[in-house]
Design an enzyme around this catalytic site. Structure first.
Site, mmCIF file in Angstrom:
data_model
loop_
_atom_site.group_PDB
_atom_site.id
_atom_site.type_symbol
_atom_site.label_atom_id
_atom_site.label_comp_id
_atom_site.label_asym_id
_atom_site.label_seq_id
_atom_site.Cartn_x
_atom_site.Cartn_y
_atom_site.Cartn_z
ATOM 1 N N ASP A 254 2.439 2.757 3.195
ATOM 2 C CA ASP A 254 1.419 3.810 3.269
ATOM 3 C C ASP A 254 1.379 4.482 4.645
ATOM 4 O O ASP A 254 1.387 5.712 4.749
ATOM 5 C CB ASP A 254 0.047 3.208 2.941
ATOM 6 C CG ASP A 254 -1.061 4.242 2.998
ATOM 7 O OD1 ASP A 254 -1.126 5.074 2.070
ATOM 8 O OD2 ASP A 254 -1.836 4.243 3.960
ATOM 9 N N ASP B 160 -1.502 0.690 -4.789
ATOM 10 C CA ASP B 160 -2.756 1.366 -5.114
ATOM 11 C C ASP B 160 -2.567 2.839 -5.495
ATOM 12 O O ASP B 160 -3.337 3.389 -6.271
ATOM 13 C CB ASP B 160 -3.753 1.240 -3.958
ATOM 14 C CG ASP B 160 -3.127 1.564 -2.602
ATOM 15 O OD1 ASP B 160 -1.890 1.752 -2.529
ATOM 16 O OD2 ASP B 160 -3.876 1.627 -1.602
ATOM 17 N N HIS B 161 -1.540 3.462 -4.946
ATOM 18 C CA HIS B 161 -1.330 4.897 -5.179
ATOM 19 C C HIS B 161 0.043 5.282 -4.669
ATOM 20 O O HIS B 161 0.723 4.483 -4.000
ATOM 21 C CB HIS B 161 -2.399 5.715 -4.447
ATOM 22 C CG HIS B 161 -2.513 5.342 -2.991
ATOM 23 N ND1 HIS B 161 -1.563 5.687 -2.062
ATOM 24 C CD2 HIS B 161 -3.438 4.595 -2.325
ATOM 25 C CE1 HIS B 161 -1.910 5.204 -0.887
ATOM 26 N NE2 HIS B 161 -3.030 4.519 -1.017
ATOM 27 N N HIS C 243 -2.547 11.212 -0.098
ATOM 28 C CA HIS C 243 -2.836 10.822 -1.482
ATOM 29 C C HIS C 243 -4.327 10.960 -1.683
ATOM 30 O O HIS C 243 -5.073 11.163 -0.722
ATOM 31 C CB HIS C 243 -2.369 9.382 -1.732
ATOM 32 C CG HIS C 243 -2.939 8.410 -0.734
ATOM 33 N ND1 HIS C 243 -4.149 7.801 -0.916
ATOM 34 C CD2 HIS C 243 -2.472 7.988 0.475
ATOM 35 C CE1 HIS C 243 -4.396 7.019 0.130
ATOM 36 N NE2 HIS C 243 -3.406 7.118 1.002
ATOM 37 N N THR D 225 -7.182 4.272 -1.266
ATOM 38 C CA THR D 225 -6.927 2.836 -1.131
ATOM 39 C C THR D 225 -8.055 1.937 -1.631
ATOM 40 O O THR D 225 -7.833 1.077 -2.492
ATOM 41 C CB THR D 225 -6.619 2.519 0.343
ATOM 42 O OG1 THR D 225 -5.452 3.261 0.706
ATOM 43 C CG2 THR D 225 -6.366 1.037 0.557
ATOM 44 N N ASP E 274 0.829 -1.216 0.000
ATOM 45 C CA ASP E 274 0.000 0.000 0.000
ATOM 46 C C ASP E 274 0.862 1.264 0.000
ATOM 47 O O ASP E 274 1.776 1.413 0.803
ATOM 48 C CB ASP E 274 -0.917 -0.025 1.239
ATOM 49 C CG ASP E 274 -2.069 0.956 1.108
ATOM 50 O OD1 ASP E 274 -1.851 2.093 0.654
ATOM 51 O OD2 ASP E 274 -3.199 0.568 1.456
HETATM 52 ZN ZN LIG Z 1 -3.564 2.928 0.090
#
Ligand SMILES: [Zn+2]
Length: 462
Positions: free
Chosen positions: A191, A238-239, A339, A72, A36
């Site tokens: 993350d 995811d990002h 994010h 997410t 993540d």
């Molecule tokens: Zn995430």
């Protein structure tokens, strides 16, 4: 003697043939891993030998254009459905559905309301409906009963379960008597530390080094289980993450009365549900409020964001410029990394690399869309994809030309092997009977001839 030899030969054939024909090519296994919040350029900013080793022997896509909003839940669901958020229905981490009159929130554990997930069929369901087995270690949504179906094997979400335990479970499922062909592995970092420290913080170095060690651990464990060379392993996220600052905070309370609206989702994309009859009041108060905040009425959200066709997208959406935060006031929780910003921004893009029999080696590609992952996964698994916003054509250049072959399900393989075994066995029995009868006939003819000779001989002697 002849009969005994034949019987022994037939018995050996019966044992060997079905087994021999079971050694058909293995079906393609896929392991999808998400770290993540692993931004695409962390591997250039920090020492990451394990990531670079995988890239050297596999493929690397430099930038993935993920989906808006770059959070997410929407992006994890896009990876497994190939759909934009407005199409798969998980439009944010925090949602309100006016039709269901329900909220979706991790904090309130309401993410387990399956109705939120049922605008789409994630890949584990498609895989299972086409005769395969899936296994998931904490991947978002995999412990929710979607359309009445759980993954064949899954772990209920528990953040305290270690990476090592998650890997061990997946390997157990891949190598069991009834193996999975699709594994999904989720890990919460980097993350959490990215939010806390901010991506520009030098303290991110040990955080990324630890992820690199985890990747190394995963590769070693897959090698030990003899899965590394036979499994298509995709490592992605995811990002990305952007640096925030206390100098870049937009405070809504300075512009609009908080009694006029309900804040559904939070910075940097703030979903606003105005109180009845207050839409224009709220919109007009905010539209020119701050140069680093874009204010959209739902119907005016640009089509390139694919973010308007869902009842869960609220009437007003506020989007901050990169690095800016939108809070009600400065007493709201604030973190140094965030994010959710525009998915065209490179800092929002995640990493993507892959290794396995289906992929080319040492190949780098500039960009792809995260919606293309789903048709790629379906191709690797040999399952028919459902309609999606992605296309296999966009990522075909990552695939080795000779593979993947259309995999066959184990039961299909076994029935094929059984058929071949029975077919060859029947031929052997037929040939055996033919030879046996011929042999018997010859023996009888010789015996008759001998008898005739014996009868004739005395006469001749006479
Ligand atoms: Zn995430």
């Amino acid at each position: 003697m002849f009969l005994n030899g034949c019987c022994r030969f037939l018995a050996i054939c019966a044992l060997i043939f079905p087994r021999t024909w079971c050694f058909l090519p293995n079906k393609q296994r896929v392991l999808l891993v998400s770290f993540d919040g692993f931004r695409w350029d962390y591997i250039y900013k920090f020492p990451t030998p394990s990531f670079h080793d995988v890239i050297k022997n596999g493929i690397h896509v430099e930038q993935i254009t993920n989906v808006f909003i770059t959070k997410t839940y929407p992006n994890h669901y896009t990876m497994v459905t190939g759909l934009y958020a407005e199409n798969h229905g998980i439009v944010a981490n925090e949602m309100y559905d006016p039709v269901l009159n329900e909220t979706f929130s991790m904090n309130r554990m309401t993410i387990y309301n399956s109705e939120f997930w049922e605008d789409a069929y994630p890949i584990w369901i498609t895989n299972q409906m086409q005769g395969h087995r899936s296994g998931a270690a904490m991947w978002p949504g995999t412990d929710v009963k979607i359309h009445g179906i759980f993954p064949t094997r899954y772990m209920p979400y528990n953040e305290s379960v270690s990476f090592q335990e998650r890997v061990a479970k997946l390997i157990e499922w891949f190598t069991s008597e009834e193996p999975i062909n699709l594994g999904l592995l989720y890990w919460e970092e980097p993350d959490e530390m990215g939010h806390r420290l901010g991506p520009d913080n030098p303290l991110m170095k040990p955080v990324i080094t630890e992820i690199d060690d985890l990747l190394n651990y995963l590769v070693l464990e897959l090698k030990k289980a003899k899965l590394w060379d036979t499994t298509n392993v995709i490592i992605t996220s995811d990002h990305g993450m952007a640096q925030s600052s206390t100098d870049r905070i937009i405070q809504l309370d300075q512009y609009v009365d908080r009694d006029l609206y309900r804040m559904i989702d939070h910075s940097p994309d703030v979903a606003i549900l105005p109180k009845e009859g207050k839409l224009d009041d709220v919109y007009n108060a905010l539209v020119q409020a701050h140069p680093n905040m874009t204010v959209y009425k739902k119907e005016a959200i640009p089509s390139r964001l694919h973010y308007s066709h869902s009842s869960r997208i609220q009437p007003i959406l506020l989007v901050a410029d990169e690095g800016w935060e939108i809070l009600q006031n400065k007493s709201d929780p604030f973190e140094l990394g965030n994010h959710g910003y525009d998915n065209a921004l490179p800092d929002m893009h995640p990493i993507f690399l892959a290794h396995g029999p289906a992929f080319r080696k040492n190949i780098s590609k500039k960009a792809m869309n995260s919606t293309d992952l789903y048709p790629l996964l379906c191709h690797l698994l040999g399952v028919d994809p459902l309609p999606s916003n992605g296309s296999l054509d966009n990522v075909k250049d990552l695939l080795a030309s000779e593979v993947p072959k259309e995999p066959q399900d184990r039961s299909q393989q076994e029935s094929f092997a059984y058929f071949i075994g029975v077919f060859l066995g029947s031929i052997l029995v037929f040939v055996f009977l033919l030879v046996f009868i011929k042999h018997l006939t010859r023996s009888q003819v010789s015996a008759v001839r001998l008898q005739h000779t014996e009868i004739a001989q005395p006469l001749l002697q006479d």
